[in-house]
Design a protein around this motif. Structure first.
Motif, PDB file in Angstrom:
ATOM      1  N   LEU A 271       0.811  -1.212   0.000  1.00 30.11           N
ATOM      2  CA  LEU A 271       0.000   0.000   0.000  1.00 30.11           C
ATOM      3  C   LEU A 271       0.846   1.264   0.000  1.00 30.11           C
ATOM      4  O   LEU A 271       0.385   2.321  -0.405  1.00 30.11           O
ATOM      5  N   PHE A 288     -11.665   7.852  -9.904  1.00 32.43           N
ATOM      6  CA  PHE A 288     -12.064   6.611  -9.227  1.00 32.43           C
ATOM      7  C   PHE A 288     -10.839   5.922  -8.617  1.00 32.43           C
ATOM      8  O   PHE A 288     -10.901   5.377  -7.523  1.00 32.43           O
ATOM      9  N   ARG A 289      -9.705   5.969  -9.347  1.00 33.61           N
ATOM     10  CA  ARG A 289      -8.476   5.375  -8.814  1.00 33.61           C
ATOM     11  C   ARG A 289      -8.122   6.006  -7.453  1.00 33.61           C
ATOM     12  O   ARG A 289      -7.825   5.306  -6.490  1.00 33.61           O
ATOM     13  N   LEU A 292     -10.399   4.812  -4.795  1.00 32.28           N
ATOM     14  CA  LEU A 292     -10.080   3.430  -4.406  1.00 32.28           C
ATOM     15  C   LEU A 292      -8.899   3.392  -3.440  1.00 32.28           C
ATOM     16  O   LEU A 292      -8.894   2.632  -2.474  1.00 32.28           O
ATOM     17  N   ASP A 293      -7.904   4.214  -3.714  1.00 33.04           N
ATOM     18  CA  ASP A 293      -6.744   4.271  -2.824  1.00 33.04           C
ATOM     19  C   ASP A 293      -7.182   4.610  -1.398  1.00 33.04           C
ATOM     20  O   ASP A 293      -6.777   3.966  -0.434  1.00 33.04           O
ATOM     21  N   LEU A 295     -10.091   4.313  -0.094  1.00 34.64           N
ATOM     22  CA  LEU A 295     -10.962   3.258   0.426  1.00 34.64           C
ATOM     23  C   LEU A 295     -10.142   2.096   0.989  1.00 34.64           C
ATOM     24  O   LEU A 295     -10.525   1.464   1.972  1.00 34.64           O
ATOM     25  N   THR A 296      -8.997   1.831   0.381  1.00 36.93           N
ATOM     26  CA  THR A 296      -8.165   0.720   0.836  1.00 36.93           C
ATOM     27  C   THR A 296      -7.742   0.914   2.288  1.00 36.93           C
ATOM     28  O   THR A 296      -7.714  -0.039   3.062  1.00 36.93           O
TER      29      THR A 296
ATOM     30  N   ALA B  64      -5.974  -1.294  -5.913  1.00 40.11           N
ATOM     31  CA  ALA B  64      -5.458  -0.354  -4.930  1.00 40.11           C
ATOM     32  C   ALA B  64      -4.509  -1.022  -3.938  1.00 40.11           C
ATOM     33  O   ALA B  64      -3.748  -0.339  -3.264  1.00 40.11           O
ATOM     34  N   ALA B 135     -14.539  -1.723 -10.183  1.00 41.79           N
ATOM     35  CA  ALA B 135     -13.151  -2.187 -10.058  1.00 41.79           C
ATOM     36  C   ALA B 135     -13.180  -3.706  -9.914  1.00 41.79           C
ATOM     37  O   ALA B 135     -13.499  -4.217  -8.838  1.00 41.79           O
ATOM     38  N   GLY B 138     -10.349  -4.639  -7.342  1.00 40.99           N
ATOM     39  CA  GLY B 138     -10.146  -3.386  -6.622  1.00 40.99           C
ATOM     40  C   GLY B 138      -9.184  -3.461  -5.467  1.00 40.99           C
ATOM     41  O   GLY B 138      -8.410  -2.540  -5.229  1.00 40.99           O
ATOM     42  N   MET B 139      -9.222  -4.563  -4.724  1.00 37.09           N
ATOM     43  CA  MET B 139      -8.315  -4.685  -3.587  1.00 37.09           C
ATOM     44  C   MET B 139      -8.195  -6.126  -3.135  1.00 37.09           C
ATOM     45  O   MET B 139      -9.069  -6.946  -3.422  1.00 37.09           O
ATOM     46  N   VAL B 154     -16.820  -2.468  -5.893  1.00 41.53           N
ATOM     47  CA  VAL B 154     -15.441  -2.908  -5.700  1.00 41.53           C
ATOM     48  C   VAL B 154     -15.467  -4.414  -5.469  1.00 41.53           C
ATOM     49  O   VAL B 154     -16.162  -4.893  -4.566  1.00 41.53           O
TER      50      VAL B 154
END
Lengths: 457, 618
Positions: A271, A288-289, A292-293, A295-296, B64, B135, B138-139, B154
């Motif tokens: 991360l 959106f990217r 997403l970051d 959100l991680t 991500a 996505a 997505g993760m 996601v």
């Protein structure tokens, strides 16, 4: 020759100032010159009060507390050490390295005869840990796999701490702060764990791995004292409940641990990596990217919180009965651990009855939202009437949770109830430094009212 | 010098109405002869850019967790151009991210198309923009979820026993998450805590549409039924009559599929099919503490629908053919099952328009389903879905609302409505015209004049009945919102939990002394009382009360149904008690606000089968 009394004539409970952590020393008096001491937890994740500079480093402070424990025990040494669960704020004082001020060496030299820990800490159970952690199949579910999940949490904590120390630009301050705190709490504390194992293996010592209903191993050391283990339930016991349910929550817990730890061992560390390694993201997709970051970080926090809670729920819950008084020490057990003893166990009704007239309650999990079951436990304490109940809280505000989400520790509504309905001794009142006190003390003697005071350094 | 065009030159495009695509029938664990069972589906055709990016979906293959972009995938222009590995279900497609992109895109689009067909109109997302972001990787997380804040879906992936597991390859998971997004678009207030049924319904509808979507693939139904079939002749498989009873179908189809579904991936959301299929009927089940948890309560609703599906399917097979027919062709059994699954999914989607916009209960949902289905499909004789649904829901203790008409549909509105100042044409599209209709009819419609009212949507729709005739309707939603002091609540005979009031007084006493006294009600002009709005109103002590309704006008502009919840009605006392008991109210700054729901958290709790003890917390 001095003959030891068959039951204690007094008991002193010391709650040491360790900031956000637990350290309780129970001293049973068996007549002149005969004392037996039981140390329940010794750890801290912070002694820095909000807006103030800590007078000592954590290592120095822990060494000081170890010295104080040694002073109290004197030549008696320690009868037993209880490490309720693996979190740093409960065990890092047992470390023998310089990070903990070598305080664990002082404890080891007091030669405890019993080292009591939850069954999840049994080192023999972890021999195939790596395999079990990464596999969530039902057939491999075993003590080993649970233990391995705890080990996975330690590995995740290590990565999380590194990530939070150098947070990526997308990580919010709130997420960073909580990840750092949870990461620090869940670090492996290898030195402390090794020392606990070593103390239990010493000649003349016994390591006890406890679960609901098991022997504590303390009875023979503490004549006239009954010690019951109320938690945590072991797998066999929780399996009995799960027969009525269709899914094994352990599987998902292990899945979570495995997911965050990741097969390639990088997991969380990824991360903080720079973006790249693939084609450029089209301009229209960058919004959106970035989302997403961010959100991680929140998802990681959710996983870490879940695992942290699972760790809390491995806490040993002990009930001491001595000269007609009952003392309850639940570690950081939360409602999921409590629910077995209070609702699901075959002897749940008897346990509820037993707990109704508790005299001294060590407030669970530093006064958090979910560790003192309000209806099933607190409201059943009959001694709250006339404020005959004594409560001991070891905590420090501003370290864990948020007032805006009603998760602050200690929880203000619980503090209000503790202050109004019990005689509360709170380490928050001890302070630090020159004007600070070393510990709260509660002295119990048969036929007399308990006495409470704060002891200077 | 001529400027470079910023978009790709337009390539010749087949202007066909649908585009056929290969998808995974359920998930990569469901295999036939070692190959992943795939299905060919018809997706509404559109100009599809690399991504893929279409007019309703923007797929962004960014991970991500590894911070890596996997590229904008260009999908094959037509079915015939798909790699043979896709069409034959080669195990290699598990590692083919371009295929993953097609699988997710196709499933999102056919779910959207299913909703638009059922409701007879275009459906916008709950957010302002046109495209749902997706996505597919997505993760790294054993989870998949819809996030309105992120405006997207996601899908996570994780390490399984024999390699990576991608939630984007699970038909039911993709459809479930898309259904969350669509329900949020149609009923945004269902994400705000209200009562145990409403929280459960979001998950339940996701499961129902997802499972029925899986069962509406004849390939898949034939596959799961195959072990029960026998070969009557070469290449002709039949199912014995004894294998077509409800119990046998339940065993063969529901448990048959459940047994094949990926154990690991089903763990992501807690084995919806397996749990609901084996939930035995009980009229008291919803009263038990276990089924007060949202994720468990939803399983009851799903169980009732699956039971009706199995009964209707069994009835349909056994009542067809000759009386003493001893076996039925497998292909026909599968086709009937797929048809019934499709009809049932359409029925439930269509019912959303007939559900109240706030404070939904399971009884409301059942009544809405019966009403909307009766409107579009008056003749129920083919599958007898309404009969089976009523019986099945009754077995789980769920009945139509007490105020329903004789046919268990919503009661008609009052007859004395005023239309003389209303413009019929405008009523079909214009919020102000609908508001005027409400304004002129406040008394007969029992609207509260001392609450703020807002018309939030007016949607004309054309639904096609099975007889080929059109049913034209206009669906309009409105909300009422009001904030009251404890004294005002009491005057309206709404009971706030005493502990909540005590908490508010305790936490807000100091600040309230400095603040002006709260107004009788705070109309919240813009958002009408959304979560953030309630939190940002410091002078307000108690959480906002919501009410509101849906108006269904027929093609002549007549009001056919008015389905509503009174903003000061009797449900409000129970609602406040529930919110307080479940810890869904946050007390801060002297006021109470709602704890907003996060589907990712709900899914995680569901996967862990977690139990909450809100009454035990502080």
């Amino acid at each position: 020759m001095v003959v030891m009394a068959t039951r204690p004539g007094a008991l002193e409970i010391r709650s040491f100032q360790v900031g956000f952590g637990d350290c309780f020393l129970l001293s049973f008096f068996y007549g002149t010159g005969n004392r037996r001491h039981v140390l329940i937890d010794f750890g801290s994740t912070g002694i820095t009060e909000r807006g103030k500079k800590a007078p000592d480093s954590l290592a120095k402070h822990m060494a000081k507390i170890a010295g104080a424990i040694k002073n109290v025990c004197g030549a008696d040494g320690l009868a037993a050490v209880v490490a309720t669960h693996r979190h740093a704020d409960h065990i890092n004082g047992f470390g023998t390295d310089s990070k903990s001020g070598k305080s664990g060496i002082v404890i080891r030299d007091l030669a405890p005869k019993v080292v009591l820990q939850p069954w999840t800490e049994d080192p023999g159970a972890a021999k195939d840990a790596t395999t079990a952690t990464r596999d969530s199949s039902r057939s491999l579910r075993s003590t080993a796999s649970v233990v391995a999940s705890l080990a996975a949490m330690n590995r995740i904590a290590e990565q999380v701490t590194k990530l939070a120390a150098r947070p990526p630009a997308w990580m919010s301050l709130a997420v960073q702060k909580e990840l750092m705190f949870l990461g620090m709490s869940n670090l492996a504390n290898r030195s402390a764990i090794d020392n606990l194992i070593a103390m239990g293996r010493r000649s003349g010592s016994t390591a006890v791995w406890a679960h609901h209903g098991s022997k504590s191993g303390l009875e023979r050391l503490l004549p006239g004292v009954t010690v019951r283990v109320l938690g945590p339930p072991n797998l066999k016991q929780t399996d009995a409940i799960r027969k009525m349910r269709s899914r094994d929550p352990d599987e998902f817990w292990q899945l979570l641990a495995g997911t965050a730890a990741a097969r390639d061992g990088r997991g969380v560390a990824d991360l903080s990596a720079a973006r790249g390694g693939g084609p450029p993201v089209p301009a229209g997709a960058r919004w959106f990217r970035d989302r997403l970051d961010r959100l991680t970080g929140e998802q990681l926090l959710e996983i870490v919180r879940t695992l942290d809670q699972q760790m809390n729920n491995t806490s040993v819950i002990l009930l001491f009965e001595v000269f007609g008084r009952k003392l309850l020490f639940p570690g950081d057990a939360q409602i999921e651990n409590w629910s077995y003893a209070l609702e699901d166990a075959p002897d749940a009704a008897a346990t509820r009855k037993l707990l109704a007239d508790v005299d001294v309650y060590k407030v669970g999990h530093h006064g958090s939202l979910n560790a003192t079951p309000r209806k099933a436990l607190w409201e059943k304490f009959s001694r709250r009437k006339n404020a005959e109940l004594h409560t001991m809280l070891s905590t420090m505000p501003g370290k864990h949770g948020h007032a805006t989400s009603n998760t602050e520790v200690p929880r203000r509504t619980l503090l209000t109830a503790l202050a109004a309905e019990s005689r509360l001794q709170n380490t928050m009142d001890l302070g630090f430094g020159a004007k600070g006190k070393l510990c709260n003390v509660l002295r119990l003697v048969p036929g007399q009212s308990p006495k409470a005071w704060a002891e200077p350094e | 010098m001529p400027t470079e065009p910023t978009t790709a030159a337009a390539a010749p495009v087949d202007r066909v109405p649908v585009r056929y695509m290969t998808i995974v029938a359920q998930d990569p664990s469901v295999r036939r002869d070692g190959r992943i069972l795939t299905a060919r589906v018809a997706v509404p055709a559109e100009d599809l850019r690399a991504g893929p990016v279409g007019y309703r979906v923007q797929l962004v293959d960014y991970d991500a967790s590894t911070r890596r972009f996997h590229g904008a995938h260009q999908l094959p222009a037509r079915y015939e151009e798909e790699p043979s590995a896709w069409r034959t279900g080669s195990p290699a497609i598990v590692g083919d991210f371009r295929f993953h992109a097609q699988n997710v895109y196709a499933l999102v689009m056919i779910t959207l198309a299913r909703f638009e067909f059922a409701l007879g109109r275009r459906i916008g997302w709950s957010f302002e923009t046109h495209q749902l972001k997706v996505a597919p990787h997505g993760m790294r997380d054993a989870n998949a979820f819809y996030s309105p804040v992120q405006e997207g879906l996601v899908f996570g992936y994780f390490d399984g026993r024999s390699g990576p597991v991608y939630t984007a390859l699970s038909h039911d998971i993709v459809v479930h998450e898309t259904t969350h997004a669509l329900l949020d678009a149609l009923r945004p207030r269902y994400m705000i805590p209200s009562n145990p049924d409403q929280a459960a319904f979001h998950e339940a509808l996701g499961d129902i549409v997802a499972l029925l979507s899986v069962f509406s693939l004849p390939e898949l139904v034939a596959h799961v039924m195959a072990p029960a079939a026998s070969a009557a002749a070469p290449a002709v498989k039949t199912i014995a009559r004894s294998q077509c009873t409800p119990e046998a179908l339940r065993q063969n189809a529901l448990f048959g599929l459940a047994a094949q579904m990926g154990q690991e991936v089903s763990g992501v959301r807690g084995e919806a099919l397996r749990k609901s299929a084996r939930l035995d009927p009980s009229r008291r089940i919803l009263d038990t503490p276990e089924f007060r948890e949202a994720h468990r309560r939803g399983e009851v609703f799903v169980a009732a629908v699956l039971r009706a599906f199995i009964e209707a399917w069994s009835d349909r097979i056994l009542s067809s053919g000759l009386n003493d027919q001893r076996a039925f062709p497998l292909a026909r059994v599968a086709e009937e099952g797929a048809d019934i699954a499709d009809a049932l999914a359409t029925l439930w989607i269509r019912s959303i328009d007939y559900m109240p916009p706030v404070h939904l209960t399971f009884s409301d949902a059942l009544t809405a389903a019966l009403t909307s289905d009766t409107r579009v499909r008056p003749d129920d004789s083919r599958f007898a879905l309404r009969r089976h649904l009523k019986r099945s829901f009754a077995q789980y203790g769920i009945a139509p609302v007490a105020t329903a008409a004789d046919n268990d549909c919503w009661s008609p509105p009052p007859a004395n409505l005023a239309f003389d100042r209303i413009r019929f044409e405008s009523l079909r599209t214009d919020k102000d015209e609908v508001f005027r209709f409400l304004w002129e009819n406040q008394l007969p419609l029992k609207l509260r004049t001392d609450a703020f009212t807002r018309v939030s949507s007016v949607r004309p729709c054309v639904r096609v009945g099975p007889d080929g005739f059109f049913v034209r309707e206009t669906v309009a939603e409105y909300y009422q919102v009001a904030r009251l002091t404890p004294a005002e609540l009491k005057a309206k005979q709404i009971v706030a939990p005493p502990a909540l009031v005590a908490h508010l007084v305790q936490s807000g006493a100091t600040r309230r002394r400095a603040a002006p006294a709260p107004a009788a009600f705070d109309p919240a002009p813009e958002s009408g009382g959304l979560v953030a709005d309630a939190a940002e109103a410091p002078e307000s002590l108690l959480p906002a009360l919501y009410g509101g309704g849906v108006l269904i006008f027929d093609e002549y502009g007549r009001l056919r149904f008015h389905v509503y919840n009174d903003v000061f009605g009797r449900r409000q006392s129970a609602r406040l008690a529930y919110l307080w008991q479940e810890g869904l109210l946050r007390i801060r700054n002297g006021g109470a606000a709602y704890a907003a729901a996060r589907l990712s958290t709900l899914h995680r709790l569901r996967a862990m089968d977690a139990r909450k003890w809100p009454s035990e917390g502080w």
